[in-house]
Scaffold this motif. Sequence first.
Motif, PDB file in Angstrom:
ATOM      1  N   SER C  70       0.862  -1.185   0.000  1.00  0.00           N
ATOM      2  CA  SER C  70       0.000   0.000   0.000  1.00  0.00           C
ATOM      3  C   SER C  70       0.895   1.231   0.000  1.00  0.00           C
ATOM      4  N   LEU C  71       0.446   2.253  -0.717  1.00  0.00           N
ATOM      5  CA  LEU C  71       1.311   3.415  -0.914  1.00  0.00           C
ATOM      6  C   LEU C  71       1.081   4.480   0.145  1.00  0.00           C
ATOM      7  N   PRO C  72       2.160   4.947   0.762  1.00  0.00           N
ATOM      8  CA  PRO C  72       2.018   6.082   1.684  1.00  0.00           C
ATOM      9  C   PRO C  72       1.707   7.343   0.879  1.00  0.00           C
ATOM     10  N   GLU C  73       1.195   8.372   1.552  1.00  0.00           N
ATOM     11  CA  GLU C  73       0.778   9.567   0.810  1.00  0.00           C
ATOM     12  C   GLU C  73       1.944  10.299   0.157  1.00  0.00           C
ATOM     13  N   TRP C  74       3.176  10.135   0.705  1.00  0.00           N
ATOM     14  CA  TRP C  74       4.322  10.847   0.121  1.00  0.00           C
ATOM     15  C   TRP C  74       4.884  10.174  -1.139  1.00  0.00           C
ATOM     16  N   ALA C  75       4.383   8.988  -1.473  1.00  0.00           N
ATOM     17  CA  ALA C  75       4.834   8.347  -2.716  1.00  0.00           C
ATOM     18  C   ALA C  75       3.788   8.569  -3.807  1.00  0.00           C
ATOM     19  N   LYS C  76       4.212   9.164  -4.921  1.00  0.00           N
ATOM     20  CA  LYS C  76       3.261   9.457  -5.992  1.00  0.00           C
ATOM     21  C   LYS C  76       3.216   8.296  -6.983  1.00  0.00           C
ATOM     22  N   SER C  77       2.028   7.822  -7.215  1.00  0.00           N
ATOM     23  CA  SER C  77       1.846   6.666  -8.073  1.00  0.00           C
ATOM     24  C   SER C  77       1.801   7.068  -9.553  1.00  0.00           C
ATOM     25  N   VAL C  78       2.547   6.363 -10.403  1.00  0.00           N
ATOM     26  CA  VAL C  78       2.491   6.630 -11.855  1.00  0.00           C
ATOM     27  C   VAL C  78       2.290   5.321 -12.621  1.00  0.00           C
ATOM     28  N   ASP C  79       1.670   5.428 -13.822  1.00  0.00           N
ATOM     29  CA  ASP C  79       1.591   4.278 -14.732  1.00  0.00           C
ATOM     30  C   ASP C  79       2.701   4.442 -15.780  1.00  0.00           C
ATOM     31  N   TYR C  80       2.746   3.574 -16.787  1.00  0.00           N
ATOM     32  CA  TYR C  80       3.835   3.659 -17.769  1.00  0.00           C
ATOM     33  C   TYR C  80       3.847   4.973 -18.547  1.00  0.00           C
ATOM     34  N   PRO C  81       2.658   5.459 -19.006  1.00  0.00           N
ATOM     35  CA  PRO C  81       2.702   6.789 -19.657  1.00  0.00           C
ATOM     36  C   PRO C  81       3.235   7.862 -18.695  1.00  0.00           C
ATOM     37  N   GLY C  82       2.921   7.722 -17.411  1.00  0.00           N
ATOM     38  CA  GLY C  82       3.417   8.661 -16.412  1.00  0.00           C
ATOM     39  C   GLY C  82       4.936   8.579 -16.285  1.00  0.00           C
ATOM     40  N   PHE C  83       5.465   7.369 -16.378  1.00  0.00           N
ATOM     41  CA  PHE C  83       6.914   7.102 -16.363  1.00  0.00           C
ATOM     42  C   PHE C  83       7.575   7.853 -17.524  1.00  0.00           C
ATOM     43  N   VAL C  84       6.978   7.728 -18.705  1.00  0.00           N
ATOM     44  CA  VAL C  84       7.520   8.405 -19.891  1.00  0.00           C
ATOM     45  C   VAL C  84       7.502   9.921 -19.676  1.00  0.00           C
ATOM     46  N   GLN C  85       6.382  10.416 -19.145  1.00  0.00           N
ATOM     47  CA  GLN C  85       6.258  11.851 -18.911  1.00  0.00           C
ATOM     48  C   GLN C  85       7.345  12.341 -17.943  1.00  0.00           C
ATOM     49  N   LEU C  86       7.607  11.542 -16.891  1.00  0.00           N
ATOM     50  CA  LEU C  86       8.652  11.904 -15.922  1.00  0.00           C
ATOM     51  C   LEU C  86      10.024  11.982 -16.590  1.00  0.00           C
ATOM     52  N   SER C  87      10.284  11.022 -17.490  1.00  0.00           N
ATOM     53  CA  SER C  87      11.574  10.996 -18.200  1.00  0.00           C
ATOM     54  C   SER C  87      11.755  12.260 -19.021  1.00  0.00           C
ATOM     55  N   ILE C  88      10.642  12.749 -19.571  1.00  0.00           N
ATOM     56  CA  ILE C  88      10.698  13.973 -20.391  1.00  0.00           C
ATOM     57  C   ILE C  88      10.857  15.200 -19.502  1.00  0.00           C
ATOM     58  N   ASP C  89      10.166  15.187 -18.361  1.00  0.00           N
ATOM     59  CA  ASP C  89      10.171  16.356 -17.479  1.00  0.00           C
ATOM     60  C   ASP C  89      11.534  16.610 -16.830  1.00  0.00           C
ATOM     61  N   HIS C  90      12.342  15.542 -16.702  1.00  0.00           N
ATOM     62  CA  HIS C  90      13.667  15.725 -16.105  1.00  0.00           C
ATOM     63  C   HIS C  90      14.717  15.891 -17.194  1.00  0.00           C
ATOM     64  N   ASP C  91      15.828  16.549 -16.849  1.00  0.00           N
ATOM     65  CA  ASP C  91      16.868  16.793 -17.842  1.00  0.00           C
ATOM     66  C   ASP C  91      17.527  15.489 -18.283  1.00  0.00           C
ATOM     67  N   LYS C  92      17.667  14.557 -17.335  1.00  0.00           N
ATOM     68  CA  LYS C  92      18.240  13.260 -17.706  1.00  0.00           C
ATOM     69  C   LYS C  92      17.721  12.173 -16.782  1.00  0.00           C
ATOM     70  N   VAL C  93      17.896  10.944 -17.245  1.00  0.00           N
ATOM     71  CA  VAL C  93      17.466   9.789 -16.474  1.00  0.00           C
ATOM     72  C   VAL C  93      18.699   8.974 -16.114  1.00  0.00           C
ATOM     73  N   ASN C  94      18.854   8.646 -14.847  1.00  0.00           N
ATOM     74  CA  ASN C  94      19.954   7.778 -14.418  1.00  0.00           C
ATOM     75  C   ASN C  94      19.368   6.453 -13.941  1.00  0.00           C
ATOM     76  N   SER C  95      19.495   5.426 -14.784  1.00  0.00           N
ATOM     77  CA  SER C  95      19.007   4.100 -14.394  1.00  0.00           C
ATOM     78  C   SER C  95      20.100   3.372 -13.627  1.00  0.00           C
ATOM     79  N   TRP C  96      19.782   2.979 -12.402  1.00  0.00           N
ATOM     80  CA  TRP C  96      20.769   2.263 -11.578  1.00  0.00           C
ATOM     81  C   TRP C  96      20.694   0.787 -11.934  1.00  0.00           C
ATOM     82  N   LEU C  97      21.446   0.381 -12.988  1.00  0.00           N
ATOM     83  CA  LEU C  97      21.365  -0.988 -13.505  1.00  0.00           C
ATOM     84  C   LEU C  97      22.052  -1.980 -12.577  1.00  0.00           C
TER      85      LEU C  97
END
Lengths: 111, 116, 97
Positions: C70-97
Amino acid sequence: MNTLTVGARALELDKDGYLADLNDWSTEVANALASAEELELTDEHWEILELLRGFYQEFQLSPATRPLIKYTALKLGPEKGNSLHLNRLFKGTPAKLAAKLAGLPRPTNCL
Amino acid sequence: MSRSLLVISRQAPWSGPSAREALDVVLAGGAFDLPIGLLFLDDGVFQLAPAQNAKAVQQKDVTANLQALSLFGIDEVFACSHSLAERGLSAPDSAQPLSSEQISQMIDRYDQVMTL
Amino acid sequence: MSTLHVLSHSPFSDSRLDSCLRLCGAQDAILLCGDATYALQAGSAPFKALEVSAVVIFVLAEDAQARGLSLPEWAKSVDYPGFVQLSIDHDKVNSWL
């Protein structure tokens, strides 16, 4: 399987014609590899081949062109550590051809 | 102008392919003259530990390869001070130690970041 | 300059989350996906670390749901389109592989 015959020995080569085993290398082998490339080795060539073997000893990898030039300049001075000199000696592809003749693996970062 | 790339290497040298892959990305980038930086983080700082011996485990020597970085045009080599201290390692000659805050600012400065 | 840090490994077997929190800048955000969503296990150490951190936390909804978190209120839930939008909204994405 590719092989190179030197005297009575048949040495294994990889698909690009590089020695499969670094320990197979000798001056005789280098001469045989060079004649397969229609190249005659002069003192100027040998100097670079020895340098390359030193590079491999030290760093455990074959240099791409730019690091080869830099390293040559560092060890032998800028009149030898430049692309003109190295291209002339090794038919325009010094990193690949010199590594082959020195018995090193193909440079991996040289596309 | 090429986009700059920061590679963060955070795995120990002998446990798997990650350390080698991070180094290969850096060397390939250097060969193409890309502005590239390399940061050792977490267990990645073990790549900088002294007196390692690749032959003992029949592997190629990543640590010897690291000495060639400047010849490949890679001059921006850093290590996380926190990770070094945590592991009882002193700052090596081959990498500049950085605090967490300095690393944070550095990540900002690069166009792209890749963590392996 | 902002970075979206994408984490996908369990925080209980690995130090990625700890290091990421340590290195996050003021503009940065973290997206939890895969086993990294276990960081939202209530009462756990990573949960507490995230709770007190100033970093904005996103979580991939379906990965959290699959794990019954269950998600606490401070964690914002996103779906895959939301994930894409976040990637665009930030200058870069750092994937911790």
